[in-house]
Design a protein around this motif. Structure first.
Motif, PDB file in Angstrom:
ATOM      1  N   ARG A  31     -16.960 -21.078   1.800  1.00 28.61           N
ATOM      2  CA  ARG A  31     -17.560 -21.713   0.621  1.00 28.61           C
ATOM      3  C   ARG A  31     -16.653 -22.817   0.102  1.00 28.61           C
ATOM      4  NH1 ARG A  31     -21.858 -18.558  -0.681  1.00 28.61           N
ATOM      5  NH2 ARG A  31     -21.784 -16.405   0.008  1.00 28.61           N
ATOM      6  N   HIS A  32     -16.620 -22.967  -1.192  1.00 30.64           N
ATOM      7  CA  HIS A  32     -15.885 -24.019  -1.875  1.00 30.64           C
ATOM      8  C   HIS A  32     -14.415 -23.601  -2.030  1.00 30.64           C
ATOM      9  CE1 HIS A  32     -15.653 -27.577  -4.337  1.00 30.64           C
ATOM     10  NE2 HIS A  32     -15.068 -26.886  -5.297  1.00 30.64           N
ATOM     11  N   ARG A  33     -13.626 -23.909  -1.000  1.00 33.02           N
ATOM     12  CA  ARG A  33     -12.221 -23.515  -1.022  1.00 33.02           C
ATOM     13  C   ARG A  33     -11.413 -24.377  -0.058  1.00 33.02           C
ATOM     14  NH1 ARG A  33     -10.626 -20.810   3.454  1.00 33.02           N
ATOM     15  NH2 ARG A  33     -12.212 -19.910   4.788  1.00 33.02           N
ATOM     16  N   LEU A  34     -10.123 -24.222  -0.120  1.00 32.95           N
ATOM     17  CA  LEU A  34      -9.203 -24.872   0.804  1.00 32.95           C
ATOM     18  C   LEU A  34      -9.169 -24.048   2.081  1.00 32.95           C
ATOM     19  CD1 LEU A  34      -6.840 -27.046   1.068  1.00 32.95           C
ATOM     20  CD2 LEU A  34      -5.342 -25.170   0.429  1.00 32.95           C
ATOM     21  N   SER A  35      -9.276 -24.711   3.219  1.00 38.48           N
ATOM     22  CA  SER A  35      -9.167 -24.006   4.495  1.00 38.48           C
ATOM     23  C   SER A  35      -7.698 -23.855   4.865  1.00 38.48           C
ATOM     24  CB  SER A  35      -9.910 -24.752   5.597  1.00 38.48           C
ATOM     25  OG  SER A  35      -9.540 -24.281   6.867  1.00 38.48           O
ATOM     26  N   GLY A  36      -7.005 -24.976   5.019  1.00 37.61           N
ATOM     27  CA  GLY A  36      -5.595 -24.952   5.374  1.00 37.61           C
ATOM     28  C   GLY A  36      -5.321 -24.763   6.849  1.00 37.61           C
ATOM     29  N   SER A  62     -14.239 -29.271   5.103  1.00 36.89           N
ATOM     30  CA  SER A  62     -15.565 -28.988   4.539  1.00 36.89           C
ATOM     31  C   SER A  62     -15.994 -27.582   4.916  1.00 36.89           C
ATOM     32  CB  SER A  62     -16.606 -29.976   5.083  1.00 36.89           C
ATOM     33  OG  SER A  62     -16.264 -31.301   4.794  1.00 36.89           O
ATOM     34  N   GLY A  63     -16.399 -26.820   3.914  1.00 41.47           N
ATOM     35  CA  GLY A  63     -16.919 -25.473   4.158  1.00 41.47           C
ATOM     36  C   GLY A  63     -18.410 -25.515   4.446  1.00 41.47           C
ATOM     37  N   ILE A  64     -18.830 -24.794   5.459  1.00 48.05           N
ATOM     38  CA  ILE A  64     -20.241 -24.777   5.855  1.00 48.05           C
ATOM     39  C   ILE A  64     -21.126 -24.241   4.734  1.00 48.05           C
ATOM     40  CG2 ILE A  64     -21.895 -23.699   7.451  1.00 48.05           C
ATOM     41  CD1 ILE A  64     -19.704 -23.869   9.599  1.00 48.05           C
ATOM     42  N   ARG A  65     -20.607 -23.322   3.928  1.00 50.44           N
ATOM     43  CA  ARG A  65     -21.403 -22.704   2.863  1.00 50.44           C
ATOM     44  C   ARG A  65     -20.983 -23.153   1.459  1.00 50.44           C
ATOM     45  NH1 ARG A  65     -20.707 -16.946   3.360  1.00 50.44           N
ATOM     46  NH2 ARG A  65     -18.810 -17.388   4.510  1.00 50.44           N
ATOM     47  N   ASP A  66     -20.460 -24.369   1.363  1.00 47.20           N
ATOM     48  CA  ASP A  66     -20.067 -24.932   0.057  1.00 47.20           C
ATOM     49  C   ASP A  66     -21.333 -25.432  -0.644  1.00 47.20           C
ATOM     50  OD1 ASP A  66     -19.092 -26.406  -2.106  1.00 47.20           O
ATOM     51  OD2 ASP A  66     -17.395 -27.207  -0.976  1.00 47.20           O
ATOM     52  N   HIS A  67     -21.769 -24.717  -1.684  1.00 48.97           N
ATOM     53  CA  HIS A  67     -23.012 -25.083  -2.370  1.00 48.97           C
ATOM     54  C   HIS A  67     -22.836 -26.275  -3.325  1.00 48.97           C
ATOM     55  CE1 HIS A  67     -20.992 -22.485  -5.262  1.00 48.97           C
ATOM     56  NE2 HIS A  67     -21.733 -23.029  -6.185  1.00 48.97           N
ATOM     57  N   ILE A  68     -21.610 -26.651  -3.617  1.00 49.95           N
ATOM     58  CA  ILE A  68     -21.362 -27.789  -4.503  1.00 49.95           C
ATOM     59  C   ILE A  68     -21.305 -29.092  -3.701  1.00 49.95           C
ATOM     60  CG2 ILE A  68     -19.792 -28.778  -6.210  1.00 49.95           C
ATOM     61  CD1 ILE A  68     -18.797 -25.891  -6.727  1.00 49.95           C
ATOM     62  N   ASN A  99     -18.138 -36.091   0.271  1.00 48.08           N
ATOM     63  CA  ASN A  99     -19.556 -35.843   0.365  1.00 48.08           C
ATOM     64  C   ASN A  99     -20.262 -37.132  -0.007  1.00 48.08           C
ATOM     65  OD1 ASN A  99     -22.172 -34.082  -0.484  1.00 48.08           O
ATOM     66  ND2 ASN A  99     -20.721 -32.799   0.634  1.00 48.08           N
ATOM     67  N   THR A 100     -21.415 -37.015  -0.629  1.00 46.11           N
ATOM     68  CA  THR A 100     -22.033 -38.162  -1.283  1.00 46.11           C
ATOM     69  C   THR A 100     -22.152 -37.805  -2.759  1.00 46.11           C
ATOM     70  OG1 THR A 100     -24.311 -37.398  -0.985  1.00 46.11           O
ATOM     71  CG2 THR A 100     -23.378 -38.764   0.787  1.00 46.11           C
ATOM     72  N   PHE A 101     -22.006 -38.801  -3.617  1.00 44.42           N
ATOM     73  CA  PHE A 101     -22.190 -38.541  -5.053  1.00 44.42           C
ATOM     74  C   PHE A 101     -23.603 -38.016  -5.284  1.00 44.42           C
ATOM     75  CE2 PHE A 101     -18.862 -41.959  -5.613  1.00 44.42           C
ATOM     76  CZ  PHE A 101     -17.900 -41.116  -6.139  1.00 44.42           C
ATOM     77  N   LYS A 102     -24.558 -38.622  -4.606  1.00 45.32           N
ATOM     78  CA  LYS A 102     -25.966 -38.276  -4.778  1.00 45.32           C
ATOM     79  C   LYS A 102     -26.225 -36.795  -4.498  1.00 45.32           C
ATOM     80  CE  LYS A 102     -30.353 -39.359  -2.614  1.00 45.32           C
ATOM     81  NZ  LYS A 102     -30.443 -38.425  -1.524  1.00 45.32           N
ATOM     82  N   ASP A 103     -25.633 -36.266  -3.440  1.00 46.45           N
ATOM     83  CA  ASP A 103     -25.920 -34.888  -3.038  1.00 46.45           C
ATOM     84  C   ASP A 103     -24.971 -33.843  -3.615  1.00 46.45           C
ATOM     85  OD1 ASP A 103     -28.181 -35.370  -1.252  1.00 46.45           O
ATOM     86  OD2 ASP A 103     -26.718 -36.434  -0.010  1.00 46.45           O
ATOM     87  N   SER A 104     -23.932 -34.279  -4.304  1.00 41.18           N
ATOM     88  CA  SER A 104     -22.973 -33.315  -4.863  1.00 41.18           C
ATOM     89  C   SER A 104     -22.863 -33.491  -6.370  1.00 41.18           C
ATOM     90  CB  SER A 104     -21.605 -33.464  -4.186  1.00 41.18           C
ATOM     91  OG  SER A 104     -21.081 -34.768  -4.389  1.00 41.18           O
ATOM     92  N   ILE A 105     -22.027 -34.388  -6.800  1.00 43.87           N
ATOM     93  CA  ILE A 105     -21.747 -34.572  -8.228  1.00 43.87           C
ATOM     94  C   ILE A 105     -23.019 -34.812  -9.035  1.00 43.87           C
ATOM     95  CG2 ILE A 105     -20.506 -36.000  -9.919  1.00 43.87           C
ATOM     96  CD1 ILE A 105     -18.673 -34.294  -8.067  1.00 43.87           C
ATOM     97  N   PRO A 110     -22.513 -29.939  -0.163  1.00 46.70           N
ATOM     98  CA  PRO A 110     -23.228 -29.445   1.017  1.00 46.70           C
ATOM     99  C   PRO A 110     -22.786 -30.111   2.319  1.00 46.70           C
ATOM    100  CG  PRO A 110     -24.696 -30.699  -0.425  1.00 46.70           C
ATOM    101  CD  PRO A 110     -23.400 -30.563  -1.134  1.00 46.70           C
ATOM    102  N   ILE A 111     -22.748 -29.313   3.370  1.00 52.24           N
ATOM    103  CA  ILE A 111     -22.240 -29.757   4.665  1.00 52.24           C
ATOM    104  C   ILE A 111     -23.070 -30.902   5.240  1.00 52.24           C
ATOM    105  CG2 ILE A 111     -23.476 -28.028   6.041  1.00 52.24           C
ATOM    106  CD1 ILE A 111     -19.853 -29.291   6.634  1.00 52.24           C
TER     107      ILE A 111
END
Length: 145
Positions: A129-134, A89-95, A47-53, A97-98
């Motif tokens: 969401r925030h998970r492994l797809s596989g 990347s999950g489309i609904r990962d709130h941590i 992601n970007t540090f700015k938009d996530s961490i 964001p896509i």
């Protein structure tokens, strides 16, 4: 990695790394600096540090003081090139964001194009969401290892 590569059952030419979330962070940084890692899967992290961490509360293990003075997350991911890299990347990962994942991917894609290694970069954007797809990860590892 030193321990792993000294085990008799390990083929040092066939080492892959896969991680989700903080495991994705470990995978990102380790793969950027350790040439022994040949194939990489980063899930629910790039992601970007700015938009996530830096935009939501995380445990202190996620923070690198002053990192944005030197690099954004995608700059570090570009160091992985030209190794095979799959990004989930999950489309609904709130941590992570896509929208920011898309920005990061564009930067990484440019590095792979510059090195004429576009075939070694792929993406799995999944409904979730925030998970492994596989869905692609295991075939990716198998293909390149």
């Amino acid at each position: 990695m030193d321990y792993l590569t000294n085990l008799p059952m390990v083929d040092n030419e066939r080492i892959g790394c896969i991680g989700i979330s903080s495991g994705g962070a470990t995978t990102l940084f380790a793969s950027a600096i350790d040439e022994r890692i040949k194939v990489v899967v980063i899930s629910a992290y790039l992601n970007t540090f700015k938009d996530s961490i830096l935009s939501v509360r995380h445990c202190e293990c996620n923070y690198i003081p002053g990192i944005l003075k030197y690099a954004e997350m995608y700059d570090i991911a570009c160091m992985i090139a030209p190794k095979p890299l799959l990004i989930e990347s999950g489309i609904r990962d709130h941590i992570f964001p896509i929208e920011a994942a898309n920005i990061a991917y564009k930067h990484v894609k440019r590095a792979y194009k510059l090195l004429k290694a576009e075939d070694k970069l792929d993406r799995d954007i999944f409904e979730g969401r925030h998970r492994l797809s596989g869905c692609k990860a295991y075939d990716w590892l198998k293909r390149w290892l």
